[in-house]
Design a protein around this motif. Structure first.
Motif, PDB file in Angstrom:
ATOM      1  N   ILE A   1      -4.401   0.660  11.762  1.00 11.73           N
ATOM      2  CA  ILE A   1      -3.272   0.937  11.118  1.00 11.73           C
ATOM      3  C   ILE A   1      -2.198  -0.453  11.168  1.00 11.73           C
ATOM      4  CG2 ILE A   1      -1.026   2.140  11.059  1.00 11.73           C
ATOM      5  CD1 ILE A   1      -2.877   4.362  11.955  1.00 11.73           C
TER       6      ILE A   1
ATOM      7  N   HIS B   1       3.959  -0.004  10.234  1.00 15.00           N
ATOM      8  CA  HIS B   1       4.325   1.535  10.205  1.00 15.00           C
ATOM      9  C   HIS B   1       4.538   1.980  11.684  1.00 15.00           C
ATOM     10  CE1 HIS B   1       3.377   2.077   6.216  1.00 15.00           C
ATOM     11  NE2 HIS B   1       2.131   1.430   6.379  1.00 15.00           N
ATOM     12  N   VAL B   2       3.844   1.048  12.869  1.00 12.48           N
ATOM     13  CA  VAL B   2       4.225   1.807  13.942  1.00 12.48           C
ATOM     14  C   VAL B   2       5.591   1.544  14.782  1.00 12.48           C
ATOM     15  CG1 VAL B   2       3.038   1.761  16.405  1.00 12.48           C
ATOM     16  CG2 VAL B   2       1.607   1.181  14.353  1.00 12.48           C
ATOM     17  N   SER B   3       6.078   2.616  15.337  1.00 11.77           N
ATOM     18  CA  SER B   3       7.260   2.440  16.065  1.00 11.77           C
ATOM     19  C   SER B   3       7.097   1.945  17.279  1.00 11.77           C
ATOM     20  CB  SER B   3       8.062   3.785  16.253  1.00 11.77           C
ATOM     21  OG  SER B   3       7.850   4.586  15.050  1.00 11.77           O
TER      22      SER B   3
ATOM     23  N   GLU C   1       6.671   7.388  18.652  1.00  8.56           N
ATOM     24  CA  GLU C   1       7.035   7.547  17.166  1.00  8.56           C
ATOM     25  C   GLU C   1       8.344   8.487  17.009  1.00  8.56           C
ATOM     26  OE1 GLU C   1       5.060   6.239  14.569  1.00  8.56           O
ATOM     27  OE2 GLU C   1       4.023   5.108  16.137  1.00  8.56           O
ATOM     28  N   ASP C   2       8.391   9.581  17.523  1.00  4.56           N
ATOM     29  CA  ASP C   2       9.636  10.390  17.266  1.00  4.56           C
ATOM     30  C   ASP C   2       9.621  11.329  18.025  1.00  4.56           C
ATOM     31  OD1 ASP C   2      11.370  11.979  15.979  1.00  4.56           O
ATOM     32  OD2 ASP C   2      11.153  11.411  14.060  1.00  4.56           O
TER      33      ASP C   2
ATOM     34  N   GLU D   1       1.826   8.780  22.315  1.00  6.94           N
ATOM     35  CA  GLU D   1       2.123   7.903  21.003  1.00  6.94           C
ATOM     36  C   GLU D   1       2.997   8.723  20.017  1.00  6.94           C
ATOM     37  OE1 GLU D   1      -0.696   4.855  19.532  1.00  6.94           O
ATOM     38  OE2 GLU D   1      -2.169   6.316  20.462  1.00  6.94           O
ATOM     39  N   ALA D   2       2.988   9.955  20.135  1.00  7.13           N
ATOM     40  CA  ALA D   2       3.973  10.799  19.098  1.00  7.13           C
ATOM     41  C   ALA D   2       5.415  10.673  19.593  1.00  7.13           C
ATOM     42  CB  ALA D   2       3.522  12.072  19.212  1.00  7.13           C
TER      43      ALA D   2
ATOM     44  N   PRO E   1      -6.575   4.255  15.090  1.00  5.36           N
ATOM     45  CA  PRO E   1      -6.334   5.833  15.050  1.00  5.36           C
ATOM     46  C   PRO E   1      -7.131   6.324  16.239  1.00  5.36           C
ATOM     47  CG  PRO E   1      -7.217   4.984  12.989  1.00  5.36           C
ATOM     48  CD  PRO E   1      -7.055   3.829  13.547  1.00  5.36           C
ATOM     49  N   SER E   2      -6.742   7.408  16.983  1.00  3.45           N
ATOM     50  CA  SER E   2      -7.548   7.965  17.845  1.00  3.45           C
ATOM     51  C   SER E   2      -8.530   8.777  17.476  1.00  3.45           C
ATOM     52  CB  SER E   2      -6.494   8.938  18.844  1.00  3.45           C
ATOM     53  OG  SER E   2      -5.919   9.715  18.246  1.00  3.45           O
TER      54      SER E   2
ATOM     55  N   ALA F   1       1.058   3.083  -3.269  1.00  5.29           N
ATOM     56  CA  ALA F   1      -0.339   3.625  -3.821  1.00  5.29           C
ATOM     57  C   ALA F   1      -0.093   5.190  -3.943  1.00  5.29           C
ATOM     58  CB  ALA F   1      -1.444   3.108  -3.435  1.00  5.29           C
TER      59      ALA F   1
ATOM     60  N   PRO G   1       0.718  -1.132  -0.090  1.00 13.82           N
ATOM     61  CA  PRO G   1       0.118  -0.175   0.013  1.00 13.82           C
ATOM     62  C   PRO G   1       0.975   1.200   0.028  1.00 13.82           C
ATOM     63  CG  PRO G   1      -0.440  -1.266   2.135  1.00 13.82           C
ATOM     64  CD  PRO G   1       0.684  -2.094   1.161  1.00 13.82           C
ATOM     65  N   ALA G   2       2.174   1.217   0.441  1.00 14.37           N
ATOM     66  CA  ALA G   2       3.011   2.338   0.530  1.00 14.37           C
ATOM     67  C   ALA G   2       3.409   2.853  -0.904  1.00 14.37           C
ATOM     68  CB  ALA G   2       4.333   1.903   1.214  1.00 14.37           C
TER      69      ALA G   2
ATOM     70  N   ARG H   1      -2.623  -0.961  14.963  1.00 16.17           N
ATOM     71  CA  ARG H   1      -2.981   0.221  15.821  1.00 16.17           C
ATOM     72  C   ARG H   1      -4.285   0.898  15.341  1.00 16.17           C
ATOM     73  NH1 ARG H   1      -2.043   5.870  15.330  1.00 16.17           N
ATOM     74  NH2 ARG H   1      -2.453   6.586  17.226  1.00 16.17           N
TER      75      ARG H   1
END
Ligand code: ATP
Ligand code: MG
Lengths: 474, 286
Positions: free
Chosen positions: A464, A468-470, A326-327, A322-323, A454-455, A100, A97-98, A452
């Motif tokens: 998700i 993709h999820v870290s 992620e980073d 969560e952010a 989404p919120s 697309a 899907p990445a 995951r």
């Protein structure tokens, strides 16, 4: 830890995937190689057994067993390679899907659908367990084993959910979670035995103290990352335990605290006299009333933990956690105070650990530092990792498997008919535990439920993929 | 004359023995797109990291002015306060989205400050008060506006990590803009974009400058982007400013041509000496 990405599977190690005939030869050779290695290992380890004979030790050859083991490894490896071959062929046909450029409408996959049904079944069973157990075993008294097991599992579910805030959402690796469990347990035990405070006053206090300890620990260590954070939290867990052992005046040392007041039904004790719960309700006294009450108490506590976590996930603080996972650098560039954010996750996770701890104390009636060893932290962390970091339902399933699984082993007594008299399946608990871990890392490196949710979403809420999820770096 | 939004004075950044930026002074004027250009390793990203609080400068002063006249000394602010109080937003040379969160969530995380306040630091939010729900709806509206602008509305609920490269770049800019910055620092936003995406980016940056009233500081290697949209260009080479002016002035500046546009590394010193620029480059020998 599930630090390996799922796509790091040895797909590249398949030399002849294109030509099936050549591939088959390669796979056979590979399996033979594995069998050979197994043979090499078996010769010193398995081939001979030393038995005490009439004059010293005698060697008993066991080449048959060696042959069986090598054969089994050959077959298993063959099967694994064949399965991988099929999977890779299938994957080659589905586009990622990445790649697309347009929106892709994602159908919920089979795993998601079953987990939706599974969730309902799980909650239904949890709510009615005492009834089910009574029906299954015939009467309330003999259902005690099952309800006790339910209490044990739910305690770990709650601990798993609490730690999930720290590890799964905020991505901070905490190896000393049991410390907060201990703080909660001792808070209740000491407040109740010295000041005679009731459980219902101590419960929030225990959570508060554990949360405060979480903050205290958090302040200095949360600037550490990844492995360093893990080591410091591990040390903290040990320090708390050592303090509990050595501060004899207050904690009772290794002997622990005993005769902790039992739980009451909001002030009404579960006793046989006329002030007791049974008499007040006009029913016959049964010691099981207390057990059933404890079961529902931990169920409610666990559900509160879950509810608060789910709620927080949709609030800015939860999204910031969560952010952060992620980073962290991006978070700081967006004006998020990462230290404060980590601290709230740490303190809240600790507070839930404290609630669970005070429940543990009220249920056991006796606590000692024995109950708060590193193994406990490891089991709780394993529950979170196996469940799928961040997934509430996954954690619940993992708790059932990790805590309920060993109990299953006890009921495998019939196996001694196969393996001989002295066979005790529960001795193999840790071995099976390790095997299960390895199997998980191979097939589901991101845990049972790796997607995951989404919120927030504009359209339909779609899961998700875990790819993709870290997992966070501390 | 409006005060410059960003004033950099005598900025020096040393890493051990290496001087990545040395005695750099320049201004980014309010309402301008200022470009920071220079060859690889010139120290551009280091300047950004100093401005946005990721590095503490060895020496120098970075002053940020708001429209209301207040000023912020960026080198004194803790990292996250640079965005929070001084309102400087940035993007990264190697994209830093939250890959496992959806496009929409990425834009909501950027509005953390506003939403956190509206949720009463979580307490009111936990109770689900209407004031918080309204604030959240407003945040989503704002995010929708940006999604429309960067053409990602249809993919709002997809994980950011699954977007194509160009869309990730646009999303990172939109995310930075959701923090309501007065200065937006973009580190090579056109890297890896195709010509069409590059043109879209130019339009987006113009919109940010004109309609959003946000000044832009831009690092870029793609000269078609730089020359077309910047109002002012600062050229760095080996951590030093070698030129400063309008695109026309820079285009014809001999030292820039020598240092930046297609001269072999070994020849740079010779050419610079030729054009009368005898800079002592210790790093040249490295
Ligand atoms: N944290 C650091 N520690 C040590 N040296 C660093 C650090 N950050 C940057 N440098 C050095 O500073 C110099 C300038 O690097 P910088 O990343 O700022 O260059 P740049 O102009 O952004 O280059 P590019 O166009 O390739 O992105 C380089 O020599 C780099 O190695
Ligand atoms: Mg750079």
């Amino acid at each position: 830890m599930a630090r390996t990405a799922s796509d790091a599977m040895p797909a590249a190690a398949l030399p002849g995937t294109a030509a099936p005939a050549g591939a088959l030869g390669g796979i056979l050779r590979d399996a033979a190689l594995y069998a050979l290695v197994a043979f090499g290992l078996c010769v010193p380890l398995v081939a001979y057994r030393t038995d005490p004979g009439p004059e010293g030790l005698v060697l008993v050859p066991r080449w048959g067993l060696v042959a069986i083991l090598c054969g089994a490894i050959f077959v298993l490896r063959l099967l694994q390679r064949l399965l991988l071959l099929r999977r890779d062929a299938r994957r080659a046909l589905t586009a990622s899907p990445a790649q697309a450029t347009e929106a892709v409408a994602g159908e919920p996959d089979a795993g998601q659908k079953t987990s939706k049904v599974g969730l309902k079944v799980f909650v239904a069973v949890a709510l009615t367990l005492p009834v089910l157990a009574t029906l299954a075993t015939g009467d309330l008294a003999s259902s005690r084993y099952w309800i006790d097991l339910g209490i044990l599992i739910l305690t770990y579910v709650m601990l798993g959910w609490g730690l999930n805030i720290v590890v799964g959402l905020a991505g901070l690796l905490d190896l000393g979670y049991v410390a907060f469990y201990a703080v909660g347990a001792y808070s209740y035990a000491l407040l109740a035995t010295t000041f005679g405070l009731s459980f219902w006053i101590c419960l929030p206090l225990a959570g508060l103290f554990a949360g405060l300890w979480g903050m205290l620990l958090g302040f200095p260590v949360l600037r550490l990352r990844g492995d360093y954070l893990a080591i410091v939290t591990l040390a903290f867990g040990e320090i708390i335990r050592l303090v509990l052992i050595n501060w004899t005046d207050v904690t009772g040392g290794a002997a622990g605290v005993s005769s902790i007041p039992r739980a009451t039904f909001f002030g009404i004790p579960f006793t046989a006299d006329e002030d007791g719960f049974a008499a007040k309700l006009g029913i016959e006294f049964n010691t099981m009333h207390r057990v059933v009450f404890l079961y529902y108490l931990i169920l409610v506590l666990a559900l509160i933990t879950n509810f608060v976590t789910m709620r927080l996930r949709r609030l800015p603080i939860g999204r910031a956690w969560e952010a952060l996972r992620e980073d962290e650098i991006a978070c700081r560039s967006l004006g998020i105070d990462t230290t404060a954010t980590k601290l709230t996750a740490f303190a809240l996770g600790a507070a839930f650990g404290g609630f669970a701890g005070s429940f543990f104390a009220v249920r056991q009636g006796f606590i000692s530092p024995e109950s708060f060893t590193f193994l406990e932290s490891a089991i709780i962390l394993a529950i979170v990792v196996l469940g799928g970091m961040g997934s509430q339902f996954g954690v619940a399933i993992a708790a059932v498997a990790m805590v309920g699984g060993p109990e299953l082993l006890r009921n495998l007594g019939f196996l001694s008919a196969v393996f001989g008299e002295g066979f005790d399946p529960s001795e193999y608990r840790l071995l099976l535990f390790g095997l299960a871990m390895v199997a998980m890392m191979v097939w589901r490196p991101r845990g049972l439920i790796s997607v995951r949710m989404p919120s927030v979403s504009l359209g339909e809420r779609r899961a998700i993929s875990g790819a993709h999820v870290s997992e966070g770096h501390g | 004359m409006v005060a410059p939004v960003l004033t950099v004075e005598h900025l020096t950044m040393r890493f051990g023995g290496l001087t990545a930026v040395s005695d750099l002074s320049f201004e980014a004027r309010t309402g301008d797109i200022t470009a920071l250009i220079g060859p690889n390793g010139a120290g551009k990203t280091t300047v950004f990291n100093c401005i946005t609080g990721f590095y503490k400068p060895t020496e120098g002063r970075l002053t940020l002015a708001h429209a209301d006249g207040s000023t912020h000394l960026l080198e004194r602010l803790p990292n996250h306060q640079v965005n929070r109080t001084a309102r400087v937003a940035r993007t990264f040379q190697n994209i830093r989205l939250f890959p496992g969160m959806t496009v929409l969530e990425n834009l909501l995380v950027a509005q953390h400050k506003t939403l956190m306040r509206a949720s009463g630091y979580t307490v009111l939010g936990l109770l689900g008060l209407k004031s918080f729900r309204d604030a959240e709806a407003a945040a989503i509206e704002k995010a929708k506006g940006w999604l429309e602008r960067i053409d990602l509305t249809a993919r709002a609920d997809e994980p950011a990590g699954g977007l194509p490269y160009g869309a990730q770049r646009r999303l990172e800019i939109a995310r930075a803009m959701c923090t309501d910055p007065v200065l937006l620092c973009l580190d090579e936003p056109a890297a890896g974009l195709n010509p069409r995406e590059s043109a879209d980016l130019n339009a987006l940056l113009r919109h940010i400058r004109d309609a959003e009233a946000t000044s832009v500081l831009l690092i870029e290697h793609d000269m078609s982007v730089v020359m077309e949209i910047s109002d002012h260009i600062v050229v760095l080479d080996y951590g030093k400013k070698i030129a400063d002016g309008t695109p026309e002035e820079i285009r014809t500046n001999p030292s820039v041509i020598a240092a930046y546009l297609g001269v072999e590394d070994e020849e740079v010193e010779a050419v610079e000496a030729e054009v009368g620029l005898a800079l002592p480059h210790q790093e040249h020998t490295a």
